[in-house]
Write an enzyme that holds these catalytic residues in place. Structure first.
Site: not given
Length: 309
Positions: A14, A36, A90, A168
């Protein structure tokens, strides 16, 4: 105005597909670092963890948390404590309760906390909201069905308790409904289908209503192959309004009113820049409340095991 210096935390699909190009295309904000463990961007300062970034990285004003919801609370708390604005992908957290102290921390620090719902920025959502505000609504039907193997390949965390499973993507539909319907609604019945080898549901059938008795039905399913379905149909006294393609298209009795290429994440970052400029937060938890209600009150049934790729 000096551009907001943002770091992305969690460089998964994403972040690569949506956040990076959206930041690049939004005035007033720039990507200056990434945290990351498993990925990096050529030419951008990289750190293994948020803690390392905050301790030794370049100066930043904000973080965009694109990590799984199970770990996001601790990261958001650390960023706010360090005086950074925080954007939450989200769903904003694994539980509702964990967000309350984050809201308080943002208020006390004077920093912006933004719980994003990207589907609300789809081009047909606001026109649908305006139409429904002036109509008598008779019924609502939602079909949100996609192939988990296409959209979430090898993402084991999403099947764990707290990983949301089919909610999700399903929460995207709920984020649209809570935006476009003129009255609050609540869960009346739910059935959740759990694969025998997974800790989160692969499908959900939900019924809602509101104070006026409006029937609202939603079907979420992660087992659909071929064409994907992200549709909301609203029957009103002024015709049948249909949002399709996740909110990119709007039709009234078969006549197209909106059909645009979505730019949802640019809308999110424009909103983030606006919130920071005004010194306020935006944390609407209503879509998450509906998911929590479904897990709390829904009947559970076991279905065939899910074998991923």
């Amino acid at each position: 105005m000096t551009a907001i210096r943002v770091a992305i935390v969690g460089l998964g699909k994403i972040a690569k597909d949506q956040h990076i190009p959206a930041i690049a295309g939004t005035t007033g904000i720039e990507l200056v670092a990434v945290a990351s463990r498993h990925a990096s961007i050529a030419g951008t300062p990289h750190f293994a963890t948020l803690e390392e970034l905050l301790a030794t990285g370049p100066a930043i004003d904000a973080v965009a948390l694109c990590t799984p919801p199970l770990v996001r609370h601790a990261q958001a708390a650390a960023a706010l404590k360090a005086g950074k604005h925080v954007l939450l992908e989200k769903p904003p957290g694994a539980t509702i309760g964990e967000l309350t102290p984050l809201i308080s921390a943002a208020r006390q620090s004077g920093k912006t906390l933004f719980a994003t719902w990207h589907s609300r920025f789809a081009p047909a959502v606001e026109p649908a909201r305006a139409f429904l505000a002036e109509r008598q609504i008779k019924s609502v039907a939602v079909e949100w069905k996609e192939d988990v193997k296409v959209w979430h390949p090898r993402q084991e965390w999403i099947w764990q308790p707290g990983g949301f499973g089919v909610f999700d993507p399903g929460i995207n539909a709920l984020s649209i409904l809570t935006r476009i319907l003129p009255r609050p609604f609540f869960l009346t019945q739910a059935e959740l289908s759990f694969p025998g080898n997974r800790g989160a549901p692969i499908a959900a059938d939900l019924n809602f209503s509101d104070a006026a008795g409006l029937p609202i039905r939603a079907e979420f399913d992660w087992r659909q192959t071929g064409p994907q379905t992200w549709d909301i149909k609203v029957v009103t006294d002024g015709g049948v309004l249909t949002l399709s393609s996740g909110g990119s298209r709007l039709d009234l009795d078969g006549r197209t009113l909106v059909d645009e290429k979505p730019a949802e994440y640019r809308g999110i970052y424009r909103r983030f820049v606006e919130l920071i400029a005004n010194g306020v937060s935006d944390v609407d938890l209503s879509p998450l409340v509906h998911v929590a209600d479904a897990f709390m009150a829904g009947r559970r049934r076991e279905v065939e095991p899910f074998i991923g790729e």
